[in-house]
Design an enzyme around this catalytic site. Structure first.
Site, PDB file in Angstrom:
ATOM      1  N   ASP A  36      54.148  20.991 -57.319  1.00  0.00           N
ATOM      2  CA  ASP A  36      54.926  21.533 -56.193  1.00  0.00           C
ATOM      3  C   ASP A  36      54.276  21.346 -54.821  1.00  0.00           C
ATOM      4  O   ASP A  36      54.729  21.949 -53.840  1.00  0.00           O
ATOM      5  CB  ASP A  36      55.213  23.038 -56.390  1.00  0.00           C
ATOM      6  CG  ASP A  36      56.047  23.288 -57.625  1.00  0.00           C
ATOM      7  OD1 ASP A  36      56.690  22.331 -58.108  1.00  0.00           O
ATOM      8  OD2 ASP A  36      56.044  24.433 -58.110  1.00  0.00           O
ATOM      9  N   HIS A 242      30.284   4.156 -49.318  1.00  0.00           N
ATOM     10  CA  HIS A 242      31.512   4.956 -49.265  1.00  0.00           C
ATOM     11  C   HIS A 242      31.262   6.391 -49.743  1.00  0.00           C
ATOM     12  O   HIS A 242      32.079   6.981 -50.444  1.00  0.00           O
ATOM     13  CB  HIS A 242      32.627   4.283 -50.080  1.00  0.00           C
ATOM     14  CG  HIS A 242      33.130   3.032 -49.429  1.00  0.00           C
ATOM     15  ND1 HIS A 242      33.890   2.090 -50.072  1.00  0.00           N
ATOM     16  CD2 HIS A 242      32.960   2.555 -48.172  1.00  0.00           C
ATOM     17  CE1 HIS A 242      34.167   1.095 -49.240  1.00  0.00           C
ATOM     18  NE2 HIS A 242      33.610   1.356 -48.090  1.00  0.00           N
ATOM     19  N   ASP A 259      30.565   8.098 -40.435  1.00  0.00           N
ATOM     20  CA  ASP A 259      31.613   7.092 -40.228  1.00  0.00           C
ATOM     21  C   ASP A 259      32.916   7.869 -40.227  1.00  0.00           C
ATOM     22  O   ASP A 259      33.368   8.345 -41.281  1.00  0.00           O
ATOM     23  CB  ASP A 259      31.564   6.061 -41.369  1.00  0.00           C
ATOM     24  CG  ASP A 259      32.544   4.905 -41.148  1.00  0.00           C
ATOM     25  OD1 ASP A 259      33.459   5.039 -40.316  1.00  0.00           O
ATOM     26  OD2 ASP A 259      32.393   3.885 -41.837  1.00  0.00           O
ATOM     27  N   ASP A 270      37.759   3.879 -35.723  1.00  0.00           N
ATOM     28  CA  ASP A 270      36.820   3.692 -36.842  1.00  0.00           C
ATOM     29  C   ASP A 270      35.412   3.542 -36.279  1.00  0.00           C
ATOM     30  O   ASP A 270      34.988   2.446 -35.947  1.00  0.00           O
ATOM     31  CB  ASP A 270      37.251   2.440 -37.631  1.00  0.00           C
ATOM     32  CG  ASP A 270      36.358   2.182 -38.841  1.00  0.00           C
ATOM     33  OD1 ASP A 270      35.525   3.045 -39.165  1.00  0.00           O
ATOM     34  OD2 ASP A 270      36.504   1.108 -39.447  1.00  0.00           O
ATOM     35  N   HIS A 349      27.461  -5.591 -46.531  1.00  0.00           N
ATOM     36  CA  HIS A 349      28.905  -5.563 -46.237  1.00  0.00           C
ATOM     37  C   HIS A 349      29.225  -6.496 -45.074  1.00  0.00           C
ATOM     38  O   HIS A 349      28.326  -7.034 -44.428  1.00  0.00           O
ATOM     39  CB  HIS A 349      29.378  -4.129 -45.955  1.00  0.00           C
ATOM     40  CG  HIS A 349      28.677  -3.457 -44.806  1.00  0.00           C
ATOM     41  ND1 HIS A 349      28.882  -3.800 -43.491  1.00  0.00           N
ATOM     42  CD2 HIS A 349      27.762  -2.458 -44.782  1.00  0.00           C
ATOM     43  CE1 HIS A 349      28.152  -3.024 -42.709  1.00  0.00           C
ATOM     44  NE2 HIS A 349      27.440  -2.220 -43.477  1.00  0.00           N
ATOM     45  N   HIS A 353      36.351  -5.969 -39.262  1.00  0.00           N
ATOM     46  CA  HIS A 353      37.714  -6.075 -39.795  1.00  0.00           C
ATOM     47  C   HIS A 353      38.681  -5.756 -38.666  1.00  0.00           C
ATOM     48  O   HIS A 353      38.317  -5.126 -37.676  1.00  0.00           O
ATOM     49  CB  HIS A 353      37.907  -5.130 -40.993  1.00  0.00           C
ATOM     50  CG  HIS A 353      37.563  -3.692 -40.720  1.00  0.00           C
ATOM     51  ND1 HIS A 353      38.415  -2.827 -40.079  1.00  0.00           N
ATOM     52  CD2 HIS A 353      36.440  -2.975 -40.982  1.00  0.00           C
ATOM     53  CE1 HIS A 353      37.843  -1.635 -39.981  1.00  0.00           C
ATOM     54  NE2 HIS A 353      36.633  -1.700 -40.506  1.00  0.00           N
ATOM     55  N   HIS A 360      41.789  -0.829 -42.116  1.00  0.00           N
ATOM     56  CA  HIS A 360      41.533  -2.246 -42.403  1.00  0.00           C
ATOM     57  C   HIS A 360      42.875  -2.918 -42.175  1.00  0.00           C
ATOM     58  O   HIS A 360      43.696  -3.036 -43.083  1.00  0.00           O
ATOM     59  CB  HIS A 360      41.046  -2.449 -43.843  1.00  0.00           C
ATOM     60  CG  HIS A 360      39.641  -1.968 -44.048  1.00  0.00           C
ATOM     61  ND1 HIS A 360      38.951  -2.107 -45.215  1.00  0.00           N
ATOM     62  CD2 HIS A 360      38.769  -1.348 -43.201  1.00  0.00           C
ATOM     63  CE1 HIS A 360      37.738  -1.587 -45.101  1.00  0.00           C
ATOM     64  NE2 HIS A 360      37.609  -1.111 -43.884  1.00  0.00           N
ATOM     65  N   GLU A 383      30.342  -3.778 -36.963  1.00  0.00           N
ATOM     66  CA  GLU A 383      29.639  -2.709 -37.666  1.00  0.00           C
ATOM     67  C   GLU A 383      28.479  -3.194 -38.539  1.00  0.00           C
ATOM     68  O   GLU A 383      28.510  -3.073 -39.760  1.00  0.00           O
ATOM     69  CB  GLU A 383      30.624  -1.902 -38.512  1.00  0.00           C
ATOM     70  CG  GLU A 383      31.590  -2.724 -39.364  1.00  0.00           C
ATOM     71  CD  GLU A 383      32.561  -1.832 -40.137  1.00  0.00           C
ATOM     72  OE1 GLU A 383      32.074  -0.949 -40.867  1.00  0.00           O
ATOM     73  OE2 GLU A 383      33.774  -2.024 -40.026  1.00  0.00           O
ATOM     74  N   TYR A 387      20.471  -0.778 -44.913  1.00  0.00           N
ATOM     75  CA  TYR A 387      20.383   0.319 -45.889  1.00  0.00           C
ATOM     76  C   TYR A 387      19.238   0.008 -46.845  1.00  0.00           C
ATOM     77  O   TYR A 387      19.303  -0.960 -47.601  1.00  0.00           O
ATOM     78  CB  TYR A 387      21.706   0.440 -46.667  1.00  0.00           C
ATOM     79  CG  TYR A 387      22.919   0.351 -45.761  1.00  0.00           C
ATOM     80  CD1 TYR A 387      23.457   1.484 -45.172  1.00  0.00           C
ATOM     81  CD2 TYR A 387      23.467  -0.901 -45.444  1.00  0.00           C
ATOM     82  CE1 TYR A 387      24.540   1.393 -44.306  1.00  0.00           C
ATOM     83  CE2 TYR A 387      24.553  -1.001 -44.577  1.00  0.00           C
ATOM     84  CZ  TYR A 387      25.080   0.147 -44.004  1.00  0.00           C
ATOM     85  OH  TYR A 387      26.145   0.044 -43.146  1.00  0.00           O
ATOM     86  N   ARG A 404      24.120   2.510 -39.789  1.00  0.00           N
ATOM     87  CA  ARG A 404      25.224   1.631 -39.377  1.00  0.00           C
ATOM     88  C   ARG A 404      25.646   2.053 -37.980  1.00  0.00           C
ATOM     89  O   ARG A 404      25.617   3.254 -37.664  1.00  0.00           O
ATOM     90  CB  ARG A 404      26.410   1.726 -40.355  1.00  0.00           C
ATOM     91  CG  ARG A 404      27.600   0.868 -39.954  1.00  0.00           C
ATOM     92  CD  ARG A 404      28.605   0.641 -41.084  1.00  0.00           C
ATOM     93  NE  ARG A 404      29.294   1.826 -41.536  1.00  0.00           N
ATOM     94  CZ  ARG A 404      29.032   2.469 -42.665  1.00  0.00           C
ATOM     95  NH1 ARG A 404      28.089   2.021 -43.480  1.00  0.00           N
ATOM     96  NH2 ARG A 404      29.711   3.552 -42.998  1.00  0.00           N
ATOM     97  N   GLU A 406      28.932   1.312 -35.503  1.00  0.00           N
ATOM     98  CA  GLU A 406      30.262   0.681 -35.541  1.00  0.00           C
ATOM     99  C   GLU A 406      31.067   1.029 -34.303  1.00  0.00           C
ATOM    100  O   GLU A 406      31.241   2.203 -33.975  1.00  0.00           O
ATOM    101  CB  GLU A 406      31.018   1.158 -36.795  1.00  0.00           C
ATOM    102  CG  GLU A 406      32.445   0.655 -36.869  1.00  0.00           C
ATOM    103  CD  GLU A 406      33.160   1.037 -38.164  1.00  0.00           C
ATOM    104  OE1 GLU A 406      32.801   2.072 -38.765  1.00  0.00           O
ATOM    105  OE2 GLU A 406      34.067   0.291 -38.564  1.00  0.00           O
TER     106      GLU A 406
HETATM  107  N1  GLY Z   1      35.454   3.321 -42.220  1.00  0.00           N
HETATM  108  C1  GLY Z   1      35.752   2.167 -42.970  1.00  0.00           C
HETATM  109  C2  GLY Z   1      35.084   0.989 -42.450  1.00  0.00           C
HETATM  110  O1  GLY Z   1      34.203   1.099 -41.627  1.00  0.00           O
HETATM  111  O2  GLY Z   1      35.436  -0.109 -42.773  1.00  0.00           O
HETATM  112 MN    MN Z   2      35.113  -0.249 -40.183  1.00  0.00          MN
HETATM  113 MN    MN Z   3      33.933   2.820 -40.407  1.00  0.00          MN
END
Ligand code: GLY
Ligand code: MN
Ligand code: MN
Length: 438
Positions: A36, A242, A259, A270, A349, A353, A360, A383, A387, A404, A406
């Site tokens: 519900d 993540h 992040d 982002d 990574h 993007h 994304h 970004e 690490y 990181r 970004e």
């Molecule tokens: N927050 C997702 C990325 O940085 O791609």
């Molecule tokens: Mn990102």
């Molecule tokens: Mn991000």
């Protein structure tokens, strides 16, 4: 975004479609969270892009058939229903929708089957995103079948179904002035949220306290939802890309990586910032932080029209790998390390993007198998990160450090505009803002 902006997007789509074509674009539906109760409603990005109608279970139908001068835009939406509205909230209904949104006609959803059959009949092509929305797949299949099966071939089904994403993804890649206005606003709110978290940070508080500060700032400025799951990773947690548990106690001597970006009118910010829980970087943290920042800033120098994301990515890899060698974290020659991908243990990574309605965002990164050239109006993230896992075979002073940085960059005619400039990122600025605290 107003009706003129949405009309302009619809017109661009209809011009890009082959003549005598019709497009069907479904809205999102509510998704059950538990008995519900539903997840907060989030409109489908393509539907949002073309009309901005905020309700679930609707369809936008656009035709550029020669009989409609300037095209035809039709909305099917939930009908007014006093009882349903008492329980589930107000609905526009077709009459109000026609007055307030960029459409020529609106009908109740109950009329969809009959009216859609008549609308699609006689068009040569149907533009639709197959596989994107199961309910819409079934609807389109049924309409096509019904037209093909009409008695004595009295109706004409489109001869081809063309992927509408081929057009819409290209359109969404280049942001309009109206979209950019929202994205600048989303970015500004997200920057303030990061500053708020920096000021609030201290040992003994929990990661979820920082998450709460971030979300509070978003909501207080009218951006009620994050654009993606907020990451607040302190200490070793910053090395989990993540990480979203966000439930560890902040400790002096640790860095915390946040992040987080809000969603405003469908558009995402982002941002990642990494700062010391205590407000003061240690020597080892400083060295790695300066390296990530250097990689990001050097990368910015190639972020401009006609260059590619790949060029920027290659440069970031070079700067980070060289820096890791100089710090003794990697050994050997730069070229060998790059060729053998040794840096990937510490920078695993991508650099960037597209950013827009989706965090994304849509848009191919290659065109005709070549890296896509950047163009004014595109928005992308930059970004880089480093690490060092807690059990990495390196000097213990580096272990468990995750960093990181970004930002969100708009490509302009003359270079770029950093939409997220206002979130502090030099060591001096971060230490200064944190020393002032609450
Ligand atoms: N927050 C997702 C990325 O940085 O791609
Ligand atoms: Mn990102
Ligand atoms: Mn991000």
């Amino acid at each position: 975004m107003n009706t003129t902006d949405f009309s302009a997007s619809q017109q661009r789509l209809m011009k890009a479609m082959s003549p005598n074509s019709i497009a069907i674009v479904p809205a999102a539906s509510l998704v059950t969270r538990s008995r519900d109760t539903e997840f907060p409603f989030r409109q489908d990005s393509y539907f949002q892009y073309l009309i901005g109608f905020p309700e679930p279970d609707a369809y936008l139908v656009l035709s550029n058939h020669c009989e409609y001068k300037g095209g035809l835009s039709v909305l099917f939406c939930l009908d007014k229903d006093p009882l349903q509205e008492i329980w589930h909230g107000r609905r526009f209904g077709p009459k109000q929708a026609k007055e307030q949104f960029a459409i020529d006609m609106a009908f109740a959803l109950d009329e969809l089957d009959d009216k859609l059959l008549a609308l699609v009949d006689g068009h040569e092509h149907l533009y639709f995103a197959q596989g994107h929305n199961p309910g819409a797949d079934e609807l389109v299949f049924d309409v096509m079948q019904a037209l093909r099966d009409a008695p004595k071939q009295s109706k004409q089904a489109p001869t081809s179904v063309i992927d509408i994403r081929l057009i819409l993804d290209e359109m969404r890649l280049i942001k309009s002035d109206a979209e950019l206005e929202i994205m600048r606003h989303a970015a500004a709110i997200a920057c303030q949220a990061h500053i708020r978290a920096m000021k609030f940070s201290e040992a003994g508080k929990n990661e979820y306290h920082l998450e709460a500060e971030i979300h509070h700032e978003f909501a207080m400025q009218g951006a009620r939802h994050p654009a993606y799951g907020t990451i607040v990773g302190s200490g070793d947690n910053a090395c989990i890309l993540h990480y979203t548990e966000n439930n560890q106690t902040l400790a002096n001597g640790d860095l915390v990586l946040i992040d987080a970006g809000c969603e405003l009118q469908g558009y995402a910010a982002d941002i990642t910032r990494t700062f010391p829980v205590s407000g003061k970087f240690s020597e080892a943290q400083k060295q790695l932080y300066e390296l990530v920042l250097k990689a990001q800033l050097q990368t910015f120098s190639v972020i401009k029209a006609n260059n590619t994301i790949q060029q920027a990515s290659d440069l970031a890899i070079e700067v980070i790998t060289q820096g890791l060698i100089e710090l003794g974290i990697l050994q050997g020659e730069l070229a060998d390390n790059i060729e053998q991908l040794t840096y990937r243990e510490f920078y695993m990574h991508g650099l960037s993007h597209w950013l827009g309605l989706d965090v994304h965002d849509v848009g191919h990164y290659k065109v005709n198998n070549e890296d896509r050239a950047l163009k004014a109006g595109m928005v992308l993230t930059v970004e880089p990160g480093i690490y060092i896992a807690p059990d990495a075979k390196v000097d213990s002073k580096w272990q468990g450090i995750g960093i990181r940085i970004e930002d969100n960059l708009l490509i302009t005619e003359s270079g770029y505009e950093n939409l997220t400039q206002a979130a502090p990122k030099t060591i001096a600025d971060i230490e200064s803002i944190m020393s002032r605290g609450n």
